[in-house]
Design an enzyme around this catalytic site. Sequence first.
Site, PDB file in Angstrom:
ATOM      1  N   GLU B 143       9.366  -4.804   4.265  1.00  0.00           N
ATOM      2  CA  GLU B 143       8.638  -5.973   4.758  1.00  0.00           C
ATOM      3  C   GLU B 143       9.451  -7.244   4.721  1.00  0.00           C
ATOM      4  O   GLU B 143       9.438  -8.024   5.658  1.00  0.00           O
ATOM      5  CB  GLU B 143       7.369  -6.211   3.930  1.00  0.00           C
ATOM      6  CG  GLU B 143       6.171  -5.411   4.331  1.00  0.00           C
ATOM      7  CD  GLU B 143       6.270  -4.018   3.795  1.00  0.00           C
ATOM      8  OE1 GLU B 143       7.162  -3.789   2.974  1.00  0.00           O
ATOM      9  OE2 GLU B 143       5.483  -3.164   4.197  1.00  0.00           O
ATOM     10  N   HIS B 212      -5.077  -2.346  -1.952  1.00  0.00           N
ATOM     11  CA  HIS B 212      -5.337  -2.406  -0.515  1.00  0.00           C
ATOM     12  C   HIS B 212      -6.508  -3.298  -0.186  1.00  0.00           C
ATOM     13  O   HIS B 212      -6.903  -3.380   0.962  1.00  0.00           O
ATOM     14  CB  HIS B 212      -5.607  -1.003   0.035  1.00  0.00           C
ATOM     15  CG  HIS B 212      -4.373  -0.183   0.178  1.00  0.00           C
ATOM     16  ND1 HIS B 212      -3.830   0.529  -0.853  1.00  0.00           N
ATOM     17  CD2 HIS B 212      -3.557   0.015   1.234  1.00  0.00           C
ATOM     18  CE1 HIS B 212      -2.737   1.143  -0.442  1.00  0.00           C
ATOM     19  NE2 HIS B 212      -2.545   0.857   0.812  1.00  0.00           N
TER      20      HIS B 212
END
Lengths: 426, 407
Positions: B143, B212
């Site tokens: 990322e 998450h």
Amino acid sequence: MATSFSPTNLTTTVSLHGSQESRISLPIRLSPPSSFLGSTISLSVNSPRKLNASRRSPIVGVQEIVKQKKPTNSLLITKEEGLVLYEDMILGRSFEDMCAQMYYRGKMFGFVHLYNGQEAVSTGFIKLLTKTDSVVSTYRDHVHALSKGVSARAVMSELFGKVTGCCRGQGGSMHMFSKEHNMLGGFAFIGEGIPVATGAAFTSKYKRDVLKQNCEDVTVAFFGDGTCNNGQFYECLNMAALYKLPIIFVVENNLWAIGMSHLRSTSDPEIWKKGPAFGMPGVHVDGMDVLKVREVAKEAVTRARRGEGPTLVECETYRFRGHSLADPDELRDAAEKAKYAARDPITALKKYLTENKLANEAELKSIEKKIDELVEEAVEFADASPQPGRSQLLENVFADPKGFGIGPDGKYRCEDPKFTEGTAQV
Amino acid sequence: MSAILQGAGAATSLSPFNSIDSNKLVPPSRSSLSVRSKRYIVAESNVIKSFGSGLITRRSKPLIANAVATKRENAASSTSSKPGHELLLFEALQEGLEEEMDRDPHVCVMGEDVGHYGGSYKVTKGLADKFGDLRVLDTPICENAFTGMGIGAAMTGLRPVIEGMNMGFLLLAFNQISNNCGMLHYTSGGQFTIPVVIRGPGGVGRQLGAEHSQRLESYFQSIPGIQMVACSTPYNAKGLMKAAIRSENPVILFEHVLLYNLKESIPDEEYICNLEEAEMVRPGEHITILTYSRMRYHVMQAAKTLVNKGYDPEVIDIRSLKPFDLYTIGNSVKKTHRVLIVEECMRTGGIGASLTAAINENFHDYLDAPVMCLSSQDVPTPYAGTLEEWTVVQPAQIVTAVEHLCQ
């Protein structure tokens, strides 16, 4: 051991298949690194690392090509090229010396990192680039900006924090940006610029493959040995090799990350070897010798322009001063410093030029004088420039200022009926 | 039917009024402004100059039958008269993205699994086939590096849309987002623009676990130089996506995992939504409820109950998380004098906290009650269904809060 500039001794062979023949010995400290902290492998030449046979790729070590290609005349550069290189390195050195003076006189503040001793790397690479090629650097970026073409006045003003600086005084020593010369910074955190460089290389590839423009721009990313232990470096090596981006990763291995010796912080201190692990050539070159650097750079840049992908170049170099002007530099061995001072790239190039009758003392002296005047004039210009005014504080936070809530009259916009006029032009 | 509330009294006198339940109202004095107990100050002397007349007419407002805004009111800025086409939110995002990629060849997408896989939430489905592997780039799992790559590409002329497979993964890219994305335009003295869009699903889903289910709006909101928007309906998802791509600023577009399958009919012709504008979901008179993303639906559900109980809440979907649309919010506060913020962000340092501060700072004089903020709990989202339910704000809590504020 003085470096010799003769072409046969140009570079050492670095093949991808692990074994090393004659390597420039790493300037190790006299005592071996402790077994706990730092490298546990012996630094002797006799420990070949055989790459997995299946990894044998057709990428040949760059230096092998260079070695085979002996120039027909024994000289590597013409007179004009030589003088350009000399002037660039003298500019870098004088500028940095002047920075130190100005810092101690209280004209600039904060962290200032000087590039003395490493000029060969900057000159060797950047003088081969065109105006549209991009350069990305770290906090030690004054000389990269100067080599790329940013005027000494603009850099000096930026260091003084004046409006006429290349970033209007908002960036400072560690953030030299120039859109005109494609100098993409200047980053304070190490490793932070490498993904940006990868992005610039991605744009080149995109322009060529998607937009069908004739784009041959390459990007050169400079960073140090400390950065090579950072995740961003490896992530970008992977992506650059994967997408075959036109980028050259240049490691300016000056062996010290402030006070942390490269050998104490890296499990395998030979950084060039990390290139083949990702599928790109890894090259080691003597970074105190501008001509050797230039030869390697030529090959790497040509490779990138042809679309063959990235290269990792490790330049063994040394900084004569401390990490920054605030660093007392007590940790480094005097003997080590003396050894590298004897390999001063400027002295070496001067010797080469005079010995090979490319230039005489008078010409070189006149270049030095010209540069001195240039740097002095830059200081005068920076001194005379105005400081930024209050109104500049909130400018340029957003490219599209409607988004900031500050209206054109400088007041907060909550009462402004026209506030929600859209951002985008439809 | 005694469910008629009266707002702040006239500037000159305190008129008696009927309240819903027991009459808990005390004649206010200036000193009781500082006492914030269950009794709320309803009238203040000579504070509001021009609002006296407008409020008295509220006394005879009829009961509002329709709690949830109709579709026409929802798509308030839509000017289409012919029926649009119906699609789900993720399809709306895809449509917006595709239209922008058609319009400008510099727009590209980067992210994990956006290409061949079509996006983990199908937002980029079919785009790789249409535009090629370089324009819809499948990145490796790095990322920080690919966000930085997007930023470098934006500096040199492209307009990348960076997808985080889950907003939580962008924590790994925080270095690039904070240092480069937000700062480089300023630090370079305005030389380089970073027209990047960072988007991804976030928020609390259905038992996805703590990592998450992060609500990251608050983490990014302090970064100078970044604009943040949150979409909540297919209409504004497409509009905000297009506006974000066309904007020269770096924009973070927050989507919500649970909202991807919302269906709505959106106009056929091209439209964009203003990035800084809040959306009036349901006009009302009694209280302003500010919300965004998934909580909008909880609020609307609570609104049904509230309307049946006789309240008239004004629901505003703030959409723009940075900067706040204080114009719309301000006008609403001036009308209703009560504010309730309902958000999914954490209590500490969340969007609601910032918004409370902004409203108090700017509209303090117009408030009859302290700004109340319902946020989710400051806990990592638990896995168990019951615990997860209690982490976020539920409609029943919203109803209670409104009743509390409107006494």
